[in-house]
Write a protein that holds these residues in place. Structure first.
Motif, PDB file in Angstrom:
ATOM      1  N   PRO A 159     -22.355 -33.087   7.755  1.00  0.00           N
ATOM      2  CA  PRO A 159     -22.426 -34.114   6.709  1.00  0.00           C
ATOM      3  C   PRO A 159     -22.822 -35.453   7.315  1.00  0.00           C
ATOM      4  O   PRO A 159     -22.336 -35.834   8.387  1.00  0.00           O
ATOM      5  CB  PRO A 159     -20.999 -34.158   6.149  1.00  0.00           C
ATOM      6  CG  PRO A 159     -20.412 -32.832   6.494  1.00  0.00           C
ATOM      7  CD  PRO A 159     -21.027 -32.456   7.816  1.00  0.00           C
ATOM      8  N   GLY A 160     -23.719 -36.146   6.644  1.00  0.00           N
ATOM      9  CA  GLY A 160     -24.174 -37.451   7.120  1.00  0.00           C
ATOM     10  C   GLY A 160     -24.737 -38.258   5.975  1.00  0.00           C
ATOM     11  O   GLY A 160     -24.689 -37.843   4.813  1.00  0.00           O
ATOM     12  N   LEU A 161     -25.260 -39.434   6.296  1.00  0.00           N
ATOM     13  CA  LEU A 161     -25.868 -40.306   5.296  1.00  0.00           C
ATOM     14  C   LEU A 161     -27.373 -40.261   5.532  1.00  0.00           C
ATOM     15  O   LEU A 161     -27.930 -41.087   6.259  1.00  0.00           O
ATOM     16  CB  LEU A 161     -25.313 -41.729   5.423  1.00  0.00           C
ATOM     17  CG  LEU A 161     -23.786 -41.835   5.368  1.00  0.00           C
ATOM     18  CD1 LEU A 161     -23.331 -43.265   5.597  1.00  0.00           C
ATOM     19  CD2 LEU A 161     -23.249 -41.315   4.031  1.00  0.00           C
ATOM     20  N   ILE A 182     -17.313 -37.451   2.368  1.00  0.00           N
ATOM     21  CA  ILE A 182     -17.743 -38.828   2.605  1.00  0.00           C
ATOM     22  C   ILE A 182     -17.122 -39.354   3.895  1.00  0.00           C
ATOM     23  O   ILE A 182     -17.799 -39.955   4.741  1.00  0.00           O
ATOM     24  CB  ILE A 182     -17.366 -39.729   1.410  1.00  0.00           C
ATOM     25  CG1 ILE A 182     -18.189 -39.335   0.182  1.00  0.00           C
ATOM     26  CG2 ILE A 182     -17.586 -41.200   1.753  1.00  0.00           C
ATOM     27  CD1 ILE A 182     -17.783 -40.056  -1.088  1.00  0.00           C
ATOM     28  N   ALA A 183     -15.815 -39.115   4.071  1.00  0.00           N
ATOM     29  CA  ALA A 183     -15.140 -39.567   5.281  1.00  0.00           C
ATOM     30  C   ALA A 183     -15.730 -38.895   6.517  1.00  0.00           C
ATOM     31  O   ALA A 183     -15.954 -39.543   7.560  1.00  0.00           O
ATOM     32  CB  ALA A 183     -13.649 -39.273   5.178  1.00  0.00           C
ATOM     33  N   GLU A 184     -16.019 -37.587   6.413  1.00  0.00           N
ATOM     34  CA  GLU A 184     -16.605 -36.857   7.535  1.00  0.00           C
ATOM     35  C   GLU A 184     -18.004 -37.366   7.848  1.00  0.00           C
ATOM     36  O   GLU A 184     -18.392 -37.492   9.017  1.00  0.00           O
ATOM     37  CB  GLU A 184     -16.642 -35.357   7.226  1.00  0.00           C
ATOM     38  CG  GLU A 184     -17.098 -34.502   8.404  1.00  0.00           C
ATOM     39  CD  GLU A 184     -17.129 -33.022   8.066  1.00  0.00           C
ATOM     40  OE1 GLU A 184     -17.491 -32.234   8.967  1.00  0.00           O
ATOM     41  OE2 GLU A 184     -16.807 -32.636   6.916  1.00  0.00           O
ATOM     42  N   ALA A 185     -18.764 -37.684   6.796  1.00  0.00           N
ATOM     43  CA  ALA A 185     -20.125 -38.178   6.983  1.00  0.00           C
ATOM     44  C   ALA A 185     -20.125 -39.510   7.731  1.00  0.00           C
ATOM     45  O   ALA A 185     -20.922 -39.714   8.661  1.00  0.00           O
ATOM     46  CB  ALA A 185     -20.820 -38.330   5.628  1.00  0.00           C
ATOM     47  N   VAL A 221     -21.220 -42.419  12.905  1.00  0.00           N
ATOM     48  CA  VAL A 221     -20.781 -43.351  13.951  1.00  0.00           C
ATOM     49  C   VAL A 221     -20.680 -42.668  15.310  1.00  0.00           C
ATOM     50  O   VAL A 221     -21.045 -43.254  16.343  1.00  0.00           O
ATOM     51  CB  VAL A 221     -19.426 -43.985  13.568  1.00  0.00           C
ATOM     52  CG1 VAL A 221     -18.877 -44.819  14.716  1.00  0.00           C
ATOM     53  CG2 VAL A 221     -19.577 -44.837  12.318  1.00  0.00           C
ATOM     54  N   THR A 222     -20.233 -41.424  15.327  1.00  0.00           N
ATOM     55  CA  THR A 222     -19.908 -40.786  16.601  1.00  0.00           C
ATOM     56  C   THR A 222     -20.953 -39.833  17.151  1.00  0.00           C
ATOM     57  O   THR A 222     -21.023 -39.626  18.371  1.00  0.00           O
ATOM     58  CB  THR A 222     -18.582 -40.008  16.480  1.00  0.00           C
ATOM     59  OG1 THR A 222     -18.735 -38.979  15.484  1.00  0.00           O
ATOM     60  CG2 THR A 222     -17.446 -40.932  16.095  1.00  0.00           C
ATOM     61  N   SER A 223     -21.776 -39.233  16.287  1.00  0.00           N
ATOM     62  CA  SER A 223     -22.634 -38.165  16.800  1.00  0.00           C
ATOM     63  C   SER A 223     -24.043 -38.123  16.222  1.00  0.00           C
ATOM     64  O   SER A 223     -24.818 -37.233  16.601  1.00  0.00           O
ATOM     65  CB  SER A 223     -21.966 -36.801  16.573  1.00  0.00           C
ATOM     66  OG  SER A 223     -21.678 -36.589  15.195  1.00  0.00           O
TER      67      SER A 223
END
Length: 547
Positions: A125-127, A146-149, A154-156
């Motif tokens: 999941p991403g934006l 949404i939180a996972e995205a 930010v991290t990967s």
């Protein structure tokens, strides 16, 4: 076929140079087949240099490595699918050419994003440019996603499937030769030039000296200085109290610094490219702004979630002083992906040539460019897609502090992914464009070719911007071409002395091939089958041997 249509066809095809066999199709014959393959998953890889068979003859001056970048996977076994072509997992195709021989690789960039996909067996999941869809072609939503995205971005997030750039073309760093994969987000993936192995990746750029906030995005199209091999790019920066746009210079040693900047009081802009002359950078701020609402981005994707504003802002920055030499907002709306060239016509008059659009539909509409779930539904759906851009000059008079927008509709063929002989030439090369005029010839692919009503009818075109006509073209049934690259003939005296390289998918044979075309006539001089299918690539770099 009616007499009127027949006469129109005869007029069009006899008024252009005949570069390939192009005859009237049998009404019962199915033409332009297997376009869906050109935008479909292609997980197969070639991870060692594999020599290919060359049909024809490649000129001896073509010796170097051509690296193309684009997506290679858009779906997983977990019934999730990317909805936009730009979000595919990055896969490069590399061709090493020397002495008329060609070796090839095709492999995924093994960064954090790709490794996460392999480990979890699903699309992270991403934006993205578009939303991730479920089996029913509905966006996959929910607070947890949404939180996972946000966490993933930010991290990967280091998926860079758009372009290839050489930040050290003259080997000033005295380090192992590498190239860098780019996208419009500030992540990068480094690739070993000799082996094409992934060396490493970053999710954000090193903070440029003079930055005041967080670098949200950059363009996929940096440009070299006219004076040396420094690289320029622009970046949108989130800061307090306003967003800003920075013009950034990066040296071969990796030193990044802000040359000049300007505030954005109405939100963060989106841009894919900009213009650069010897003395100035020209930045066109299109009339839409990023929507940073994560839930809206998850539902619609980056492009379709953008907020529309009134007016097109034109900013010119002096490369030596870093000051804004011009900053004007026009009522006319102007949209584009790609700049073509920039020149200084006369004292204090700068012209930026674009492949441009009058409406935002190509970006934000229901039938936006390379929207996958529509592109894969068949010809009827693809025939609703936009035809492409047209020539548009943004002329900036620094003395009068004025801007004129000059459209040219003489060439009816719409196009995208344009290049010239001088595209990506740097100040350390012998290929610099004249600074007081635009290049005469522009090369590009176009759909709905030569007046066809089918999106799947593709051609590769040579546009003459002196006579404003199609000077030559290459078109074959069921052949779908990528952005070309120009390789100049060192002994040539004319602007179009050289060859074009283009990676093309042959739908009837279901094979991708490297095409080498005479840039004067657009005739194929060599054809190299790779024995497999590679999806459409977007951009890349030609790196001559010894450069």
């Amino acid at each position: 076929m009616t007499k009127g249509i027949y006469l129109f066809f005869v007029l069009v095809t006899t008024s252009l140079p005949r570069c390939v066999s192009f005859s009237i199709a049998n009404p019962t014959k199915v033409t332009n087949v297997n376009f869906e393959d050109w935008i479909a998953d292609a997980p197969a890889e070639v991870t060692e240099w594999n020599e290919l068979t060359v049909n024809g003859e490649i000129p001896r001056y073509v010796h170097g490595t051509w690296i193309r970048n684009g997506g290679g996977i858009w779906s997983s076994s977990k019934d999730d699918t990317y909805s936009h072509f730009f979000d595919g997992l990055a896969k490069i195709s590399a061709y090493r050419v020397n002495g008329g021989r060609v070796c090839h690789q095709a492999r995924f960039l093994r960064g954090k994003w790709y490794n996460k996909f392999v480990l979890e067996g699903k699309l992270p999941p991403g934006l993205g440019t578009g939303p991730i869809l479920d089996a029913a072609e509905k966006p996959k939503l929910g607070l947890m996603r949404i939180a996972e995205a946000i966490f993933n971005v930010v991290t990967s997030f280091d998926n860079a499937p758009v372009n290839i750039w050489d930040y050290d073309p003259l080997l000033r760093s005295n380090q192992q030769k590498k190239v860098v994969a780019l996208t419009d987000a500030p992540c990068r993936v480094s690739v070993n030039y000799e082996t094409m192995d992934t060396l490493g990746s970053t999710t954000i750029n090193p903070l440029a000296k003079g930055s005041k906030g967080f670098e949200l995005l950059t363009t996929s199209h940096p440009l070299y200085s006219f004076d040396n091999d420094d690289t320029y790019n622009i970046a949108a920066e989130l800061g307090i109290p306003n967003a800003r746009v920075n013009l950034i210079k990066e040296t071969a040693l990796g030193e990044r610094s802000v040359v000049g900047s300007f505030d954005m009081s109405d939100g963060s802009p989106y841009f894919h490219s900009f213009g650069l002359s010897r003395n100035y950078a020209v930045i066109v701020v299109q009339p839409f702004r990023l929507d940073l609402d994560a839930s809206n981005l998850m539902e619609k994707g980056l492009y379709r979630a953008m907020k529309h504003v009134s007016g097109t802002r034109i900013v010119v920055i002096n490369l030596k002083t870093g000051k804004c030499a011009l900053d004007q907002t026009l009522q006319e709306l102007l949209y584009f992906y790609h700049t073509i060239s920039t020149c200084e016509l006369e004292d204090a008059v700068i012209s930026l040539r674009l492949c441009a659009y009058r409406t935002p539909d190509f970006f934000t509409g229901e039938h936006q460019f390379l929207r996958l779930e529509q592109g894969r539904r068949g010809k009827e759906w693809r025939n609703k897609l936009d035809k492409g851009g047209q020539f548009c000059d943004v002329v900036c008079n620094l003395n009068c502090n004025s801007v004129d927008i000059e459209w040219n509709h003489s060439i009816q063929q719409h196009f995208e992914l344009p290049i010239t002989r001088y595209s990506r030439a740097h100040g350390g090369s012998q290929l610099l464009a004249p600074i007081d005029a635009h290049p005469r010839y522009v090369y590009s692919f176009g759909s709905y070719a030569l007046g066809s009503e089918e999106y799947d009818s593709w051609g590769l075109f040579k546009f003459d911007t002196k006579t404003w006509e199609i000077a030559a073209y290459y078109k074959e049934d069921s052949v779908y071409m990528s952005e070309p690259s120009f390789i100049p003939d060192p002994e040539g005296t004319n602007e179009d002395d050289g060859v074009l390289l283009s990676q093309a998918y042959f739908g009837t044979q279901q094979e991708t091939k490297l095409l080498v075309l005479d840039a004067r006539t657009m005739k194929v001089v060599a054809e190299v089958g790779i024995g497999m299918r590679t999806p459409m690539d977007l951009h890349g770099a030609w790196i001559p041997d010894g450069n």
